[in-house]
Design an enzyme around this catalytic site. Structure first.
Site, short mmCIF file in Angstrom:
data_model
loop_
_atom_site.label_atom_id
_atom_site.label_comp_id
_atom_site.label_asym_id
_atom_site.label_seq_id
_atom_site.Cartn_x
_atom_site.Cartn_y
_atom_site.Cartn_z
CG HIS A 207 11.24 -11.90 -32.45
ND1 HIS A 207 12.37 -11.57 -32.74
CD2 HIS A 207 10.97 -11.66 -31.35
CE1 HIS A 207 12.76 -11.18 -31.75
NE2 HIS A 207 12.10 -11.16 -30.88
N1 UDP Z 1 18.07 -17.63 -31.17
C1 UDP Z 1 17.88 -19.07 -31.22
N2 UDP Z 1 17.44 -19.74 -32.06
C2 UDP Z 1 16.67 -18.99 -33.07
C3 UDP Z 1 16.62 -17.63 -33.13
C4 UDP Z 1 17.27 -17.02 -32.01
O1 UDP Z 1 18.77 -19.76 -30.28
O2 UDP Z 1 16.21 -19.72 -34.04
C5 UDP Z 1 18.60 -16.90 -30.09
C6 UDP Z 1 19.68 -15.96 -30.24
O3 UDP Z 1 20.92 -16.60 -30.73
C7 UDP Z 1 19.73 -14.93 -29.18
C8 UDP Z 1 18.17 -15.15 -28.73
O4 UDP Z 1 17.68 -16.24 -29.19
O5 UDP Z 1 20.56 -15.63 -28.23
C9 UDP Z 1 17.22 -13.88 -29.06
O6 UDP Z 1 16.20 -14.11 -29.00
P1 UDP Z 1 15.22 -13.51 -29.66
O7 UDP Z 1 15.50 -12.85 -31.00
O8 UDP Z 1 13.80 -14.06 -29.47
O9 UDP Z 1 14.86 -11.87 -28.64
P2 UDP Z 1 15.48 -10.67 -28.59
O10 UDP Z 1 16.78 -10.69 -28.44
O11 UDP Z 1 14.84 -9.69 -29.77
O12 UDP Z 1 14.68 -9.94 -27.35
#
Ligand code: UDP
Length: 364
Positions: A207
């Protein structure tokens, strides 16, 4: 009673805030006012996390989602300022590196309200990433900097931050993951609805703007996953931004004609089940890189660099920029069964308690 106003807006922030909010309630003595900026608003990107992780309903929902970075951050800034003027909290608490983080911190500091930043000090050293800009700016204007890793602490120290503003707490995402693992429920229904079995599939999330906003990179990712799907199921809970980028570039049809199983984003508890059952995780997410390590699943990260450098050093994670199809395929295949160094990187699972204790002491 002292009060803290917490600003959240994006999926990873709901996950992180859940444990800290619970720690505030358990400790007593500080009233938390929760503000949701509206940055993520779909029920499977927002509501499900409040329900599953018992995060209280926000006192304010600002409904600001979509639009370019400047417009979004600007609208949040103006709206959060109004809330702060009404609530006059003793401090503002922000998480991570999104536009909601920066808007919350900036609105507070301009009203002379002190800012606490959870996940401070992370650096990818790539200022083209919107997240990096948000992190650096937020750290600069925060009074309390709660660091998840040794590398984050060192980064702040090197940047000249006063050591008494930094508290090494460990990572709140580790706290959440430990609690989720304790709640481990059967994954049979989820796996059979997707048509996979434990240990027999790759799990993918993508993403980051540097991938979704670059058609060449997206094409490489789609091509590599299509090749990998010929020999092992690939499960991809797809972020709405990625879905829309794939449609815009005409790549979505290519993906669905391959054996990649695209599903809607799932809630946190199902995500943990999918992570623990994966043979390899392929991602550009910050949180998912760490969860792969928490659950001892090898990870391939589709980026040029990562702020979670210790995972690469200890061989839990392999960095592979999405510029070369063969290299991604080879790296993923080579990762099957690979384990990194046995080492504790993110604290003891009591980061939330340490954060709340520090704030309670300082706010007196
Ligand atoms: N996550 C979730 N469902 C999904 C994809 C990710 O619950 O379909 C959770 C994942 O387990 C983690 C968090 O969302 O706890 C991560 O968020 P994201 O990847 O959107 O953001 P980033 O960590 O890159 O800032």
């Amino acid at each position: 009673m002292k009060s803290i106003l917490t600003v959240v807006g994006a999926r990873p922030q709901f996950v992180k805030a859940s444990v800290v909010s619970r720690a505030f309630r358990e400790a007593g003595g500080i009233r938390e006012v929760l503000v949701h900026t509206g940055q993520h608003f779909d029920s499977n990107m927002s509501d499900i996390f409040f329900d599953e992780l018992a995060l209280p309903d926000p006192a304010y929902n600002l409904g600001i989602g979509g639009g370019h970075h400047g417009a979004m951050t600007g609208q949040m800034l103006a709206a959060i300022e109004q809330v702060l003027l009404a609530e006059r909290p003793d401090a503002v608490l922000v998480y991570g590196d999104t536009n909601s983080t920066l808007a919350g911190a900036l609105a507070a500091v301009k009203l002379h309200i002190r800012v606490a930043h959870v996940e401070a000090g992370l650096r990818s050293f790539n200022l083209r990433m919107p997240e990096e800009v948000n992190r650096v700016m937020t750290d600069r204007i925060s009074s309390w900097l709660f660091t998840p890793t040794a590398a984050a602490y060192d980064n702040l120290f090197r940047e000249g931050v006063n050591a008494n503003q930094i508290t090494a707490t460990g990572d709140v995402m580790y706290d959440v993951a430990r609690l989720a693992a304790q709640r481990a429920e059967s994954n049979a229904a989820l796996f059979s609805s997707i048509g996979v079995s434990s240990g027999g599939y790759l799990l993918v999330t993508v993403h980051r703007a540097e991938n979704t906003d670059d058609a060449a990179r997206l094409r490489v990712i789609v091509a590599a996953l299509s090749v990998l799907a010929q020999t092992s199921p690939v499960v991809w809970p797809m972020h709405p931004r990625t879905r829309s980028a794939l449609h815009k570039t005409g790549l979505f049809d290519l993906l669905t004609s391959s054996k990649v199983r695209v599903i809607d984003p799932v809630g946190y508890l199902d995500m943990v089940k999918l992570e623990t059952g994966a043979s390899v995780i392929v991602t550009d997410s910050g949180g998912v890189q760490k969860e792969a390590y928490f659950f001892k699943v090898p990870c391939v990260t589709l980026r040029d660099e990562t702020e979670w450098v210790e995972l690469v050093e200890t061989r839990w994670n392999r960095l592979t920029p999405p510029t070369d199809v063969d290299r991604i395929v080879e790296t993923v295949l080579a990762s099957h069964g690979a384990q990194g160094r046995d080492i504790e990187l993110y604290g003891n699972g009591d980061a939330a308690r340490k954060i709340v204790a520090k704030l309670a002491t300082d706010l007196g």
